[in-house]
Scaffold this active site. Structure first.
Site, short mmCIF file in Angstrom:
data_model
loop_
_atom_site.label_atom_id
_atom_site.label_comp_id
_atom_site.label_asym_id
_atom_site.label_seq_id
_atom_site.Cartn_x
_atom_site.Cartn_y
_atom_site.Cartn_z
N GLY A 38 0.83 -1.20 0.00
CA GLY A 38 0.00 0.00 0.00
C GLY A 38 0.86 1.24 0.00
O GLY A 38 1.77 1.39 -0.81
N ASP A 39 0.58 2.16 0.93
CA ASP A 39 1.37 3.39 1.01
C ASP A 39 2.23 3.39 2.28
O ASP A 39 2.53 4.45 2.82
CB ASP A 39 0.47 4.62 0.97
CG ASP A 39 -0.55 4.66 2.10
OD1 ASP A 39 -0.75 3.62 2.75
OD2 ASP A 39 -1.13 5.73 2.33
N GLU A 40 2.63 2.21 2.74
CA GLU A 40 3.48 2.10 3.92
C GLU A 40 4.91 1.71 3.52
O GLU A 40 5.12 0.74 2.78
CB GLU A 40 2.93 1.06 4.90
CG GLU A 40 1.70 1.55 5.66
CD GLU A 40 1.35 0.65 6.82
OE1 GLU A 40 0.65 1.11 7.74
OE2 GLU A 40 1.78 -0.52 6.82
#
Length: 305
Positions: free
Chosen positions: A214-216
């Site tokens: 994801g955006d991690e």
């Protein structure tokens, strides 16, 4: 070498700039030479075997640095290394400082050995590509969760043999979902790819920058001097946040994406998953603080006459 009866044999891989000698027998040194000086380039370009009993008398090698000088290459024969797709990636060559002649049988054997070498090289390349795919994120090229877990485990083990505690930063992107929802997944992928570049620029060469999904993202600071102080951690955290100071330009539009950073140093007896868990908790606190700050700013603007 044994097929041809020559003193030297080598495997060469060629690209646009250089000839790379990656294996040899007979004492021929490994390394790279400019492709314009290569004898093997003629084999790669023609895609067929080349045989010169005395290369110093062969017009194809007139002016070549290997066939001139005090110890010129005289005997030379080379077969192309052709992979399954048909591409010729290099050569298997045999050579000597003395003139030699090969019959059709030995020339055929040289081709057979070259085909075996090409198969081994292709298997090696495939295995490396599979290993890379299993441990790296396909979008950003960063290490994935699997490789990060391995490096984190090694970092936590190494501290028993040397001073210093590793530190870990968990980074979540604020504003990413809005970009994805409004401009589409292609725009989101662009932000993620640029985020990877910004984090790599903000980290040190010895640090690991990884994408969890994801955006991690994660930055693992393995080689920290002693126990990192709060001041040291604050500087590192600020550097990560500053990586997002400039807006992203996506599809010709500037978009604001900020980072919520949870950066923690490992405790003396802490395990890797515990360190990651603490970083995750701190990151979510930072994310909540950002949301509260944005809401307060919005209320302040709304209350103005």
């Amino acid at each position: 070498q044994f097929v041809a009866g020559s003193r030297f044999a080598a495997v060469h891989l060629l690209d646009d700039q250089s000839q790379h000698r990656v294996a040899s027998v007979g004492g021929a040194p490994l390394g790279a030479t400019p492709v314009q000086d290569s004898m093997c380039i003629r084999v790669v370009e023609a895609g067929s075997q080349l045989y010169a009993p005395d290369a110093t008398l062969d017009e194809r090698f007139r002016g070549n640095p290997y066939t001139s000088g005090p110890d010129p290459v005289r005997f030379y024969s080379s077969a192309p290394l052709r992979v399954a797709a048909g591409e010729v990636i290099g050569t298997l060559c045999v050579f000597d400082l003395e003139r030699l002649e090969l019959d059709e049988h030995r020339l055929g054997l040289l081709q057979d050995v070259a085909a075996q070498v090409a198969q081994h090289l292709e298997l090696y390349r495939s295995s490396r590509e599979l290993a890379h795919a299993a441990t790296h994120d396909p979008l950003t090229g960063l290490p994935n969760r699997t490789l990060l877990s391995d490096r984190l485990a090694h970092a936590m083990t190494r501290r028993r043999r040397r001073p210093g505690e590793p530190a870990l930063a968990l980074i979540d992107l604020d504003g990413f979902k809005a970009v994805n929802d409004r401009l589409g997944h292609q725009a989101g992928d662009q932000v993620l790819t640029e985020t990877a570049g910004r984090l790599l620029a903000a980290a040190r060469a010895e640090d690991t920058v990884a994408r969890l999904g994801g955006d991690e993202f994660v930055v693992l600071y393995d080689q920290m001097p002693d126990q990192p102080s709060e001041q040291v951690l604050a500087v590192l955290e600020s550097r990560l946040e500053q990586a997002f100071a400039e807006p992203f330009v996506v599809q010709g539009e500037q978009v604001e994406v900020k980072a919520a950073v949870g950066l923690v140093a490992a405790g003396p007896e802490e395990l890797g998953y515990e360190l990651l868990g603490r970083a995750d908790e701190l990151m979510y606190r930072r994310k909540a603080e950002h949301a509260d700050g944005a809401a307060a700013s919005h209320r302040d603007v709304a209350s103005r006459p």
